[in-house]
Design an enzyme around this catalytic site. Sequence first.
Site, short mmCIF file in Angstrom:
data_model
loop_
_atom_site.label_atom_id
_atom_site.label_comp_id
_atom_site.label_asym_id
_atom_site.label_seq_id
_atom_site.Cartn_x
_atom_site.Cartn_y
_atom_site.Cartn_z
N HIS A 83 -7.26 2.80 3.89
CA HIS A 83 -7.08 3.58 5.12
C HIS A 83 -8.40 3.76 5.88
CE1 HIS A 83 -3.22 4.75 3.32
NE2 HIS A 83 -2.90 5.38 4.43
N CYS A 128 -4.37 -1.63 -1.86
CA CYS A 128 -4.56 -0.19 -2.08
C CYS A 128 -5.55 -0.05 -3.23
CB CYS A 128 -3.21 0.42 -2.44
SG CYS A 128 -3.31 2.13 -2.99
N ASP A 141 0.87 -1.18 0.00
CA ASP A 141 0.00 0.00 0.00
C ASP A 141 0.91 1.23 0.00
OD1 ASP A 141 -2.42 1.58 0.36
OD2 ASP A 141 -1.82 1.85 2.45
N SER A 142 0.28 2.41 -0.12
CA SER A 142 1.05 3.65 -0.03
C SER A 142 1.56 3.91 1.39
CB SER A 142 0.16 4.81 -0.46
OG SER A 142 -0.95 4.91 0.41
N GLU A 194 -2.82 8.79 8.41
CA GLU A 194 -1.36 8.66 8.50
C GLU A 194 -0.83 9.44 9.71
OE1 GLU A 194 1.04 6.92 6.58
OE2 GLU A 194 -0.55 5.91 5.46
N CYS A 237 -11.07 2.76 0.17
CA CYS A 237 -9.66 3.11 0.39
C CYS A 237 -9.27 2.33 1.63
CB CYS A 237 -9.51 4.60 0.62
SG CYS A 237 -7.84 5.06 1.19
N1 DGL Z 1 -4.83 3.21 0.93
C1 DGL Z 1 -4.81 3.56 -0.42
C2 DGL Z 1 -6.08 3.30 -1.16
O1 DGL Z 1 -6.74 2.33 -0.83
C3 DGL Z 1 -4.03 4.77 -0.83
C4 DGL Z 1 -4.41 6.07 -0.31
C5 DGL Z 1 -3.45 7.14 -0.71
O2 DGL Z 1 -2.24 6.94 -0.58
O3 DGL Z 1 -3.92 8.20 -1.16
O4 DGL Z 1 -6.46 3.97 -2.09
#
Ligand code: DGL
Length: 275
Positions: A190, A77, A14-15, A156, A188
């Site tokens: 997150h 992600c 993931d990011s 984050e 997402c």
């Molecule tokens: N967690 C990621 C997603 O599902 C990336 C979010 C990001 O880095 O902007 O899209």
Amino acid sequence: MKELDRNAPVGVFDSGVGGLTVAREIMRQIPEERIIYFGDTARVPYGSKSKDTIVRYSRQIIRFLRSKGVKAIVIACNTASAHALETVQKESDIPIIGVINAGARAAVQATVNGRIGVIGTVGTIGSGIYTEVMQQMRPGVRVIGKSCPLFVPLVEEGLLHDSVTDEIASRYLAELKGKYIDTLVLGCTHYPLLRSTLRRLMGDDVTLVNPAYETAIELRELLKANGLNREMPAPDGEEKYQFFVSDLAEKFTDFATSILPNEVKETKKINIEEY
Ligand code: DGL
């Protein structure tokens, strides 16, 4: 597909910390598997970046995970799944899955009135991929997307239960509230970390879908179908789950420890641009 070692680890990326919500689900549902996790903390967020950039990042991360001998990869992600999954799948000789099909499937099964909301990054919502996939799975379904670009930085920063997060979430969700959706996809990885806030704001009548759950099921089936599932559980210990990031390893370790079932002892920082 080349001969792969069924005892090798699964790569998850993931990011940043968002993919830990998927890793956590894999740990719960397939505890016998080993995991190598990569969080691209030097380059987060992905949601505001172009498709070309996300494809380049994904290729680098896949090369890194391959160097660790993984047998399969989960793109944990949504943004990278939306922009890069199709491209990297074609280039790969090991199985790679994303999170979008799994989330879409769960949502079309959950909805009763056929009206589904999706929240995600600007990249994911702008790609229109959830609408496309869900309408293929269940023609006639109405999909209402809403990008929530401030959620990733809030997560984050660890502001999971904070009045600032509440205020921003209520503004974003206000738009969805008059749309009579009965299902909301957390599009997402997150966002499940904001679940209690989202649940409170949307009310009990809206089903929240976290694609992580279905993704872990899909991974288990994929490994079995390819004869890649471990026969013997991996022994507990430092080797079982390994964590790598492109920056701020200690901050990641603390965060990961706070949301995973077991303490994360160490996160290694690597230079992803070398891959
Ligand atoms: N967690 C990621 C997603 O599902 C990336 C979010 C990001 O880095 O902007 O899209």
